[in-house]
Design a protein around this motif. Structure first.
Motif, short mmCIF file in Angstrom:
data_model
loop_
_atom_site.label_atom_id
_atom_site.label_comp_id
_atom_site.label_asym_id
_atom_site.label_seq_id
_atom_site.Cartn_x
_atom_site.Cartn_y
_atom_site.Cartn_z
N LEU A 13 26.54 51.37 15.24
CA LEU A 13 25.97 50.28 15.41
C LEU A 13 26.63 48.79 15.03
O LEU A 13 27.15 48.98 14.13
CB LEU A 13 24.56 50.45 14.51
N LEU A 14 26.54 47.90 15.74
CA LEU A 14 27.15 46.68 15.47
C LEU A 14 25.93 45.56 15.47
O LEU A 14 25.17 45.78 16.52
CB LEU A 14 27.91 45.95 16.81
N GLN A 37 38.03 46.91 16.52
CA GLN A 37 38.98 48.14 16.36
C GLN A 37 37.85 49.64 16.25
O GLN A 37 38.00 50.47 16.99
CB GLN A 37 39.47 48.16 15.16
N ILE A 38 36.85 49.19 15.67
CA ILE A 38 35.87 50.44 15.78
C ILE A 38 35.13 50.71 17.01
O ILE A 38 34.94 51.92 17.39
CB ILE A 38 34.69 50.54 14.17
N VAL A 39 34.89 49.59 17.69
CA VAL A 39 34.42 49.86 19.21
C VAL A 39 35.34 50.51 20.11
O VAL A 39 34.97 51.55 20.78
CB VAL A 39 34.05 48.53 19.96
N LYS A 40 36.61 50.36 20.03
CA LYS A 40 37.63 51.07 20.81
C LYS A 40 37.68 52.38 20.34
O LYS A 40 37.72 53.26 21.22
CB LYS A 40 38.95 50.39 20.42
N LEU A 41 37.31 52.81 19.05
CA LEU A 41 37.68 54.10 18.52
C LEU A 41 36.15 54.79 19.08
O LEU A 41 36.31 55.97 19.47
CB LEU A 41 37.67 54.16 16.73
N ALA A 42 35.25 54.15 18.84
CA ALA A 42 33.85 54.84 19.30
C ALA A 42 34.08 55.20 20.75
O ALA A 42 33.60 56.26 21.24
CB ALA A 42 32.69 53.84 19.08
N LYS A 43 34.56 54.27 21.90
CA LYS A 43 34.71 54.72 23.08
C LYS A 43 35.93 55.73 23.26
O LYS A 43 35.54 56.54 24.24
CB LYS A 43 35.45 53.30 23.74
N PRO A 48 27.86 57.24 21.17
CA PRO A 48 27.01 56.03 21.56
C PRO A 48 27.05 54.89 20.92
O PRO A 48 27.51 54.89 19.80
CB PRO A 48 25.59 56.60 21.31
N LEU A 49 27.04 53.62 21.48
CA LEU A 49 27.14 52.14 20.95
C LEU A 49 26.00 51.43 21.40
O LEU A 49 25.48 51.47 22.18
CB LEU A 49 28.20 51.73 21.63
N LEU A 67 32.72 42.18 23.30
CA LEU A 67 32.15 42.17 24.39
C LEU A 67 33.24 43.02 25.60
O LEU A 67 32.89 43.73 26.24
CB LEU A 67 31.36 41.11 25.08
N GLU A 68 34.37 42.22 25.22
CA GLU A 68 35.39 42.55 26.17
C GLU A 68 35.78 44.17 26.18
O GLU A 68 36.17 44.82 26.90
CB GLU A 68 36.66 41.75 26.04
N VAL A 69 35.67 44.76 24.84
CA VAL A 69 36.05 46.22 24.44
C VAL A 69 34.94 46.92 24.71
O VAL A 69 34.94 48.21 24.90
CB VAL A 69 36.88 46.24 23.24
N ALA A 70 33.73 46.41 24.45
CA ALA A 70 32.52 47.39 24.53
C ALA A 70 32.13 47.68 26.15
O ALA A 70 31.65 48.63 26.33
CB ALA A 70 31.15 46.56 23.97
#
Length: 176
Positions: A13-14, A37-43, A48-49, A67-70
């Protein structure tokens, strides 16, 4: 009890990482860099994000770096300070939490998630406030209430199972 993070039971959750809000946050660069970094790891781990935005019609959208990485992830609009009410009923048990502000939206969300019998993991290096004292007091309060405050890297190493193969190489490239 198993203290390991089970990725199949975990989401990210962001909270309110919007440019207009970020512009006044101490250590903005660190908060955004760790959130990316954590979004990249989540992917990588197929978590789920969820992305919340505080009154986006007035405060704008989530910052472009995230937004670019999500990618194409729905952003959930809210006018409450807690993000918990806008999250689906079937969110996973474990919620990795990052965003702003530590002592307001992050703190209230964490307590509301606990009321929903969820286990929040606050990523202390990916949260922030306008001033350091509010940030520190927010962390201290949550810690006294037995909320786990950890770091992006600590959580990452908890999620990885083996130090081998292409998956591990991609994992390492994200942490560098």
């Amino acid at each position: 009890m198993n203290w390991r993070i089970e990725t199949k039971k975990t989401a990210l959750l962001l909270i309110d990482l919007q440019d207009k809000l970020l512009s006044v946050i101490e250590n903005r660069e660190r908060v955004v860099q760790k959130a990316v970094q954590i979004v990249k790891l989540a992917k990588l781990f197929s978590l789920p994000l969820y992305i919340s935005e505080q009154v986006p019609e007035k405060l704008g959208t989530t910052c472009k770096e995230i937004l670019e990485v999500a990618g194409d992830v729905p952003r959930l609009s809210k006018n409450t300070f807690s993000a918990s009410p806008i999250l689906p009923a079937d969110i996973p048990k474990n919620i990795l939490v990052c965003g702003i502000e530590t002592h307001i939206c992050v703190r209230q969300t964490v307590y509301d998630l606990r009321m929903r019998d969820k286990t929040p993991y606050v990523l202390g290096d990916a949260i922030g406030s306008r001033n350091q004292i509010d940030h520190q007091l927010g962390i201290e309060e949550m810690r006294q209430d037995r909320v786990l405050i950890t770091s992006v890297e600590a959580i990452a190493w908890e999620m990885i199972e083996k130090a081998e193969g292409a998956f591990f190489k991609e994992f390492l490239s994200i942490l560098k």
